[in-house]
Design an enzyme around this catalytic site. Sequence first.
Site, PDB file in Angstrom:
ATOM      1  NE  ARG A 116      24.732  13.912  56.066  1.00 17.81           N
ATOM      2  CZ  ARG A 116      25.873  13.371  56.504  1.00 17.81           C
ATOM      3  NH1 ARG A 116      26.464  13.867  57.582  1.00 17.81           N
ATOM      4  NH2 ARG A 116      26.420  12.346  55.895  1.00 17.81           N
ATOM      5  CG  HIS A 168      24.814   7.525  54.608  1.00 14.56           C
ATOM      6  ND1 HIS A 168      24.911   8.432  53.572  1.00 14.56           N
ATOM      7  CD2 HIS A 168      25.858   7.809  55.450  1.00 14.56           C
ATOM      8  CE1 HIS A 168      25.963   9.223  53.784  1.00 14.56           C
ATOM      9  NE2 HIS A 168      26.550   8.863  54.914  1.00 14.56           N
ATOM     10  CD  GLN A 217      30.049   5.786  54.435  1.00 12.61           C
ATOM     11  OE1 GLN A 217      30.143   6.967  54.701  1.00 12.61           O
ATOM     12  NE2 GLN A 217      31.122   5.023  54.200  1.00 12.61           N
ATOM     13  CG  ASP A 252      26.907   4.282  62.153  1.00 11.91           C
ATOM     14  OD1 ASP A 252      27.744   5.171  62.435  1.00 11.91           O
ATOM     15  OD2 ASP A 252      25.757   4.550  61.731  1.00 11.91           O
ATOM     16  CB  CYS A 289      29.896   5.092  57.825  1.00 16.88           C
ATOM     17  SG  CYS A 289      29.036   5.232  59.401  1.00 16.88           S
ATOM     18  NE  ARG A 337      30.286   8.984  51.349  1.00 14.51           N
ATOM     19  CZ  ARG A 337      29.729   9.735  52.288  1.00 14.51           C
ATOM     20  NH1 ARG A 337      30.067   9.587  53.548  1.00 14.51           N
ATOM     21  NH2 ARG A 337      28.786  10.612  51.992  1.00 14.51           N
TER      22      ARG A 337
HETATM   23  N1  NVA Z   1      24.200   6.631  61.752  1.00 14.55           N
HETATM   24  C1  NVA Z   1      25.023   7.814  61.667  1.00 14.55           C
HETATM   25  C2  NVA Z   1      25.784   7.833  60.382  1.00 14.55           C
HETATM   26  C3  NVA Z   1      26.718   8.998  60.221  1.00 14.55           C
HETATM   27  C4  NVA Z   1      27.445   8.990  58.906  1.00 14.55           C
HETATM   28  C5  NVA Z   1      24.154   9.052  61.814  1.00 14.55           C
HETATM   29  O1  NVA Z   1      23.078   9.093  61.210  1.00 14.55           O
HETATM   30  O2  NVA Z   1      24.539   9.951  62.561  1.00 14.55           O
HETATM   31  N1   CP Z   2      30.183   8.995  56.864  1.00 14.42           N
HETATM   32  C1   CP Z   2      29.673  10.231  56.689  1.00 14.42           C
HETATM   33  O1   CP Z   2      28.650  10.440  56.038  1.00 14.42           O
HETATM   34  O2   CP Z   2      30.407  11.224  57.263  1.00 14.42           O
HETATM   35  P1   CP Z   2      29.959  12.733  57.491  1.00 14.42           P
HETATM   36  O3   CP Z   2      28.846  12.707  58.506  1.00 14.42           O
HETATM   37  O4   CP Z   2      31.184  13.406  58.018  1.00 14.42           O
HETATM   38  O5   CP Z   2      29.494  13.315  56.195  1.00 14.42           O
END
Ligand code: NVA
Ligand code: CP
Length: 300
Positions: free
Chosen positions: A102, A129, A132, A219, A259, A287
């Site tokens: 990540r 992502h 997800q 989101d 998400c 997930r």
């Molecule tokens: N768009 C959000 C998704 C988190 C799962 C982020 O990148 O923070």
């Molecule tokens: N939806 C998601 O990826 O959650 P986290 O940021 O908690 O991993």
Amino acid sequence: MKHLLKLMDLSEQEINEILNLADQLKYEKKNGIKHHILEGKTLGLIFSKASTRTRVSFEVGMYDLGGSALFLSARDLQIGRGEPVEDTARVLSRYLDGIMIRTFAQSEVEDLAKYGSIPIINGLTDYCHPCQVLADLMTIREHKGVIKGNKLCYIGDGNNMTNSLIVGGIKMGMTVSVACPKGYEPDAELMKWASETGRFTCTDNVFEAAKNADVLYTDVWASMGQEAEAEERKRIFKGYQINSDVMAVAHDDAMVLHCLPAHREEEITAEVFESHANEIFDEAENRLHAQKAVLVKCLA
Ligand code: NVA
Ligand code: CP
């Protein structure tokens, strides 16, 4: 399947195979059936951003499959001090059987795959992502019976989630509509690709996008890494919210997905969130099952 870098790399058939395996693994877990498919295998989990779901579901997923997982915070790795990705990839390939990462730039994930020799799984970048959205598609199929033919409407920031939802939704035969403020649209190339199917629209009008939707999705307005813009974004995104007025123009049996993490009264009202909590937390649970399927496909 060698890697999971982005959904665009997968065919409809490959996505279906992942979803079918995910359903099977979910059923088996609920029925206490144990697996040793990944016995002796170790997955490294590199995080340059925070996580609850991704971290825990990958760790538990590896454990469930008989393997082990290693949490690696980028803050503590030499990569965080500037060691090149090319070198990190080659070193970690000598120790691990796979990496979930990540991070910010999609190019970092692609470079790990390019220079390393083990499977790389994208656990979120600024661009997409994929893990997800595999869980989202699984949840849609579970609740609606089929994916194809449903209208998926995304309301909010044209971000990593939007990009992956467009690709996943279109590839699986859905109609996808996006409502976002001007200047905050999803990736231009992806929108062009999606438009060519005749099943994609993008507008700044929430009600136009949500009309007759079968699945509503939203989101956060400010993603990880955009904390400094959070206040400005609250002004810009005001109105880009899933609330009872928006639900009223969607189909009566429309489901709501998020998400997570969610900001109540920003992108979604507490009322809509709580009345669709069963769908949203099935989605979070999935997930685990969807990623176990990805792990089997990539690592077994
Ligand atoms: N768009 C959000 C998704 C988190 C799962 C982020 O990148 O923070
Ligand atoms: N939806 C998601 O990826 O959650 P986290 O940021 O908690 O991993």
